[in-house]
Design a protein around this motif. Structure first.
Motif: not given
Length: 253
Positions: A205-206, A212, A209
């Motif tokens: 998930r990091r 992005d 992020e």
């Protein structure tokens, strides 16, 4: 006017810090101008190299003496061109679908970069001129046109790849480069077999992020990354019994 001279006489010492500020701005402008000029020269040299290599390839092909034997049939020629075409496309997909490569060489996925844009244009032309199959009804002129397009495609990719490996992430700011470096580290954790499932999920998930807004991940790239992480998560962890050696493996009470 008298007020101005009165003010100037009272605050004449402000001239020195102002001169320092103006000088700093001028020097910064000069540095940026030099960088832009150097970049333009690099792009011009790369384009000139692309044109020269393509032209020399075509001239050599046209100037070679024709063989006495009968030339190979068109299907055989198309099969060889298809192999080169597919090989270049496979090399390009390694950058498009591998998130680790996208982070390491981001300009290969950035169509705003001149050499990458030139490669994408050459790809579009080669794809458009590619016959449906080796047995398709095509003329010798169509095969020659397709051969030239495949040559341009291969050369353009080589130049774009060479430039991407040279510049790496230098097109980004310091803060953006730190984010990319963090994403690389987190990606290694997400794919690390020794990490716990929770650690891998958080790292994955990091990664999303951090990249992005910096990298445009395609749906296929995200799907491939999720598949890799899922395989790591589904890999069975060794149980205490698995860690026991042959000498310890006795009957259990």
């Amino acid at each position: 006017m008298d007020h101005f001279w009165t003010f100037a006489g009272s605050y004449w010492w402000l001239v020195f810090p102002l001169l320092g500020v103006v000088g700093g701005v001028v020097r910064r402008w000069d540095v940026l101008a030099q960088r832009r000029h150097a970049r333009r020269l690099e792009v011009m040299r790369a384009k000139a190299e692309l044109k020269s290599v393509t032209a020399s390839t075509r001239v050599t092909s046209a100037g070679e003496p024709q063989p006495i034997t009968k030339p190979s049939p068109l299907p055989d020629q198309l099969e060889k061109l298809f192999a080169v075409h597919d090989d270049v496309t496979a090399r390009w997909l390694e950058y498009e679908l591998d998130v680790a490569r996208m982070i390491a060489f981001p300009t290969m996925s950035d169509g705003r970069q001149p050499l990458t844009a030139a490669f994408l244009r050459a790809k579009k032309i080669a794809d458009r001129l590619r016959p449906a199959s080796a047995d398709a009804r095509v003329s010798a002129e169509q095969v020659a046109e397709y051969r030239g397009a495949v040559t341009d495609y291969e050369v353009a990719f080589d130049l774009a790849e060479r430039d991407a490996r040279r510049v790496r992430d230098s097109q980004f700011s310091d803060a953006e480069r730190k984010r990319l470096a963090t994403a690389q580290q987190l990606l290694a954790v997400a794919l690390d077999q020794s990490a716990t499932p929770a650690e891998r999920q958080v790292a994955y998930r990091r990664v999303r992020e951090e990249v992005d807004g910096l990298l445009a991940l395609s749906d296929e790239a995200v799907e491939r990354l999720e598949t890799k992480v899922a395989l790591q998560l589904e890999r069975p962890q060794p149980t205490p019994d698995d860690k026991r050696g042959p000498a310890d493996a006795g009957p259990r009470c």
